[in-house]
Enzyme design. Structure first.
Site, PDB file in Angstrom:
ATOM      1  N   GLU A  16       0.881  -1.214   0.060  1.00  0.00           N
ATOM      2  CA  GLU A  16       0.004   0.043  -0.041  1.00  0.00           C
ATOM      3  C   GLU A  16       0.926   1.270  -0.064  1.00  0.00           C
ATOM      4  OE1 GLU A  16      -2.870  -0.851  -1.107  1.00  0.00           O
ATOM      5  OE2 GLU A  16      -4.461  -0.484   0.730  1.00  0.00           O
ATOM      6  N   THR A  45      -5.522   6.889  -5.340  1.00  0.00           N
ATOM      7  CA  THR A  45      -5.607   7.142  -3.950  1.00  0.00           C
ATOM      8  C   THR A  45      -4.625   8.493  -3.688  1.00  0.00           C
ATOM      9  OG1 THR A  45      -6.092   4.900  -3.493  1.00  0.00           O
ATOM     10  CG2 THR A  45      -5.511   6.237  -1.924  1.00  0.00           C
TER      11      THR A  45
END
Length: 306
Positions: A128, A181
């Site tokens: 991530e 994101t």
């Protein structure tokens, strides 16, 4: 056992009021991965189907997560990874998390489970970090634990599994645009008012309580976001109309899935979730935007062997 084929689920993060700390795993959407133990040391990504993403180990979230795991254990073999990528990057339903969580779970299984699930979350968070610039756990935690999860703390990492009500269903619509994101994070404010923070704390507590007691009305009242949604919703076409129509169709609540552009709604029962899906479709059909739509129970198991 030298090879595993797995299903690694899509996830909904934030769940309105729980930015970076709440998430849930989905049952009908996810990637498929095959991980093989081989004699040559290291991590190699040998095949990717479905999406144009890097196969270089250090540029792929699965590769980075796997390397994070191997950095903490000695082994005289390596792993090859094949990914059938069914979750589109930038969709808001945990594409990078599925790859990151899936690979560390499978490698751990093939090594006879030297690591616990919290360790696996920690390794997957490195994937991530590569994808978003931030090592957040709200997607990888539900993928690995299953069901609903709460990240009680990041330092030290503390993940709590939350009860899943039996009749709870999710409806997700993914308009065919990409919201990265990192970009969705960059537009957020770095400070919030005490008034908004108090509202948000109340909703997080209410949602957790509603999940444990299976109080669907309380769940619905708690699915409010006073901090992130007002800013990120401007990136999503017709967000407010989709939300309005979902609630009219009977949804308990509706919000942005992760960083968007996917929109999720939670409903009591599959019949209502399907009505919500129909209401979402009508909005995007009217404004002529392509979309994918999914109706899913909450996946209590998380990653599964195929």
């Amino acid at each position: 056992m030298n090879e595993l084929k797995i299903f690694t689920p899509a996830t909904i993060a934030n769940i309105s009021c729980g930015f970076d700390v709440l998430g849930l795993a989905l049952d009908t959407i996810g990637d498929e991965m095959t991980i093989k133990k081989v004699t040559q040391k290291g991590i190699r990504i040998t095949k990717i189907i479905g999406q144009n993403i890097p196969t270089e180990t250090h540029k792929n979230v699965a590769g980075v997560a796997a390397l994070a795991l191997l950095s903490e254990i000695e082994c005289d073999f390596g792993f090859e990874i094949e990914i059938n990528k069914k979750i589109k990057p930038g969709s808001g339903i945990g594409s990078s998390a599925a790859s990151s969580a899936g690979v560390v779970w499978a490698i751990n299984e093939l090594m006879n489970k030297p690591f616990n699930t919290i360790d696996l979350v920690r390794f997957a968070m490195e994937g991530e970090r590569l994808a978003t610039g931030v090592a957040h756990a709200d997607n990888v935690a539900p993928a690995l634990f299953g069901g609903f999860t709460l990240v009680r703390s990041y330092e030290p990492l503390d993940i709590i599994s939350i009860h899943t009500p039996k009749e709870l269903y999710a409806t997700i619509i993914h308009p065919q645009i990409e919201v990265k994101t990192a970009d969705a994070r960059n537009i957020l404010k770095t400070t919030v008012s005490l008034k908004d923070a108090i509202k948000q704390w109340g909703n997080v507590g209410g949602l957790i309580s509603g999940l444990y007691t299976e109080d669907y009305d309380l769940i619905g009242r708690s699915l409010e976001d006073h901090i992130v949604e007002p800013i990120r919703s401007i990136l999503i076409p017709a967000f407010n109309l989709v939300k309005q129509q979902s609630l009219l169709a009977g949804a308990l609540g509706c919000g942005i899935s992760g960083s968007g552009p996917s929109i999720f709604a939670l409903s009591r029962g599959k019949e209502t979730a399907l009505k919500v899906a129909k209401s979402m479709k009508l909005v995007y059909d009217e404004i002529d935007i392509d979309y994918d739509i999914h109706v899913s129970k909450v996946n209590k198991q998380g990653i599964k062997i195929l």
